[in-house]
Design an enzyme around this catalytic site. Structure first.
Site, mmCIF file in Angstrom:
data_model
loop_
_atom_site.group_PDB
_atom_site.id
_atom_site.type_symbol
_atom_site.label_atom_id
_atom_site.label_comp_id
_atom_site.label_asym_id
_atom_site.label_seq_id
_atom_site.Cartn_x
_atom_site.Cartn_y
_atom_site.Cartn_z
ATOM 1 N N VAL A 72 0.661 -1.113 -0.190
ATOM 2 C CA VAL A 72 0.006 -0.025 0.063
ATOM 3 C C VAL A 72 0.749 1.299 0.031
ATOM 4 O O VAL A 72 2.036 1.370 0.739
ATOM 5 C CB VAL A 72 -0.943 -0.030 1.121
ATOM 6 N N CYS A 73 0.561 2.183 -0.782
ATOM 7 C CA CYS A 73 1.163 3.684 -0.816
ATOM 8 C C CYS A 73 -0.109 4.445 -0.834
ATOM 9 O O CYS A 73 -1.208 4.090 -0.706
ATOM 10 C CB CYS A 73 2.199 3.708 -1.872
ATOM 11 N N ALA A 74 0.402 5.869 -1.157
ATOM 12 C CA ALA A 74 -0.478 6.949 -1.083
ATOM 13 C C ALA A 74 -1.444 6.918 -2.536
ATOM 14 O O ALA A 74 -2.736 7.099 -2.497
ATOM 15 C CB ALA A 74 0.147 8.171 -1.177
ATOM 16 N N MET A 100 -3.901 4.791 -1.104
ATOM 17 C CA MET A 100 -4.937 5.172 0.021
ATOM 18 C C MET A 100 -6.123 6.290 -0.395
ATOM 19 O O MET A 100 -6.991 6.526 0.097
ATOM 20 C CB MET A 100 -4.087 5.890 1.328
#
Length: 375
Positions: A72-74, A100
């Site tokens: 997961v990242c932004a 996200m």
């Protein structure tokens, strides 16, 4: 190399089903600490992306091989690169599609009950933000309460079930997220309702939502009774739907109560908050099912992913409803406050119609958990 992806909807289903998943979050540690994907059986490892540019060898022994792994990242870009490196090292992993940002915007509709004459009420769970919105449906008509800015989900859902949106309500002037209420009403030619005491500075037309208003949805006996319940804002209004459900907006949650300070008037509004909770709500039937405007922790979700509880149960279990001393109550809701929502003053101005922002700026303003509650 093609990397497997997982959508926000698929992750939401894992949350609802209490499945196991291992999340490798490659955002900065401060962002991870402030806000992350949560699930009852989720495990986490936070290693910033920049610490992995030279390779993933140092974390290979920390990534399990016996459960789903999600990177997961932004925005879903850095996570793909890390997922590729892990795949090349022989691990089976997926990347969260859209990152996200997508997690913050996903809405999952859940049916929470049947109404007289064949009507239904749905809760739209914004799983990554903790926001809850609603659709009341009867005889081909629908009302939406506390819509998010992602209005297409309501339009698509109404179309799928064969209903026309005729009324749109905001229980109050929101400060933690951008309302989609006015935009949704414009798209559907529906009536947009807003409490007048919260609308003194708005720049658009609206239908005044007053205490005692009854708005029929469809041709059955389903009435939505507006109940003035100030405290979170001076205009906060609850709804009793079908004499069965109590939509509390941001006044009462399952494990907490609403904060009174987001307009800078905590000391002025704390008395209103206590009266709404300890007098107005106390006069209502304890059999009413509370449907709040937010949830704060993942434990508040029911087995089907919905968020609800009987009012009588909350009067037994919710700490905010069981503070006999008025001074102790005042201290709780004026001094024991969490951090204020991101850009909440600017969000209020958008919801008043005073300013506009591009979609990317709106996303940035809303990033993070909801912070409307006092626990």
């Amino acid at each position: 190399m093609t990397v497997n992806t997982m959508t926000a909807k698929e992750v939401t289903e894992k949350v609802f089903n209490k499945e196991e998943i291992f999340i490798l979050d490659v955002r900065n540690s401060s962002d991870f600490t402030d806000w992350k994907i949560e699930g009852e059986n989720f495990d986490f490892l936070n290693v910033p992306y920049f610490d992995l540019l030279d390779g993933v060898e140092r974390i290979l022994d920390k990534v399990p091989t016996d459960k789903d792994v999600l990177v997961v990242c932004a925005k879903g870009r850095s996570s793909i690169m890390v997922a590729e490196m892990l795949s090349e090292a022989g691990l089976s992993v997926s990347s969260l599609e859209g990152g996200m940002n997508a997690w913050s915007e996903h809405l999952e509709p859940v049916k929470v009950g049947d109404l007289k004459g064949g009507g239904e009420i749905y809760q739209f769970v914004r799983i990554g933000k903790g926001c809850l919105s609603y659709m009341v449906v009867s005889n081909g008509e629908a009302a939406v309460i506390d819509a998010t800015r992602m209005t297409n989900i309501y339009l698509e859902f109404a179309n799928r079930i064969g209903a026309k949106i005729t009324h749109v309500f905001d229980t109050h002037l929101h400060a933690d997220h951008i309302s989609g209420g006015r935009k949704l009403a414009e798209k559907t030619n529906a009536t947009y309702w807003l409490p007048p005491k919260d609308a003194t500075e708005v720049t658009f037309d609206y239908q005044s939502l007053e205490d005692g208003n009854e708005v029929a949805i469809g041709t059955t006996s389903i009435n939505m009774h507006a109940l003035y319940s100030p405290g979170h804002t001076i205009g906060s209004t609850s709804f009793i739907v079908d004499e069965k459900f109590l939509l509390t907006g941001d006044i009462l949650f399952i494990d907490s109560i609403g904060r009174p300070d987001l307009a800078g008037l905590a000391e002025d509004w704390v008395g209103d908050l206590r009266e709404s909770l300890y007098t107005r709500y106390k006069e209502l039937s304890g059999e009413l099912i509370v449907l709040p405007g937010h949830f704060t922790i993942i434990d508040e979700l029911n087995a089907d992913g919905s968020v609800s509880e009987k009012l009588s149960t909350l009067f037994e279990t919710n700490h905010g409803l069981n503070i006999e001393d008025e001074n102790a109550f005042r201290k709780l809701v004026t001094e024991n406050l969490p951090s204020q929502p991101n850009a909440y003053q600017e969000i209020r101005e958008i919801n008043m119609g005073k300013i506009e922002q591009e979609i990317e700026k709106q996303r940035e303003m809303e990033i993070g958990p909801n912070r409307c509650a006092v626990r």
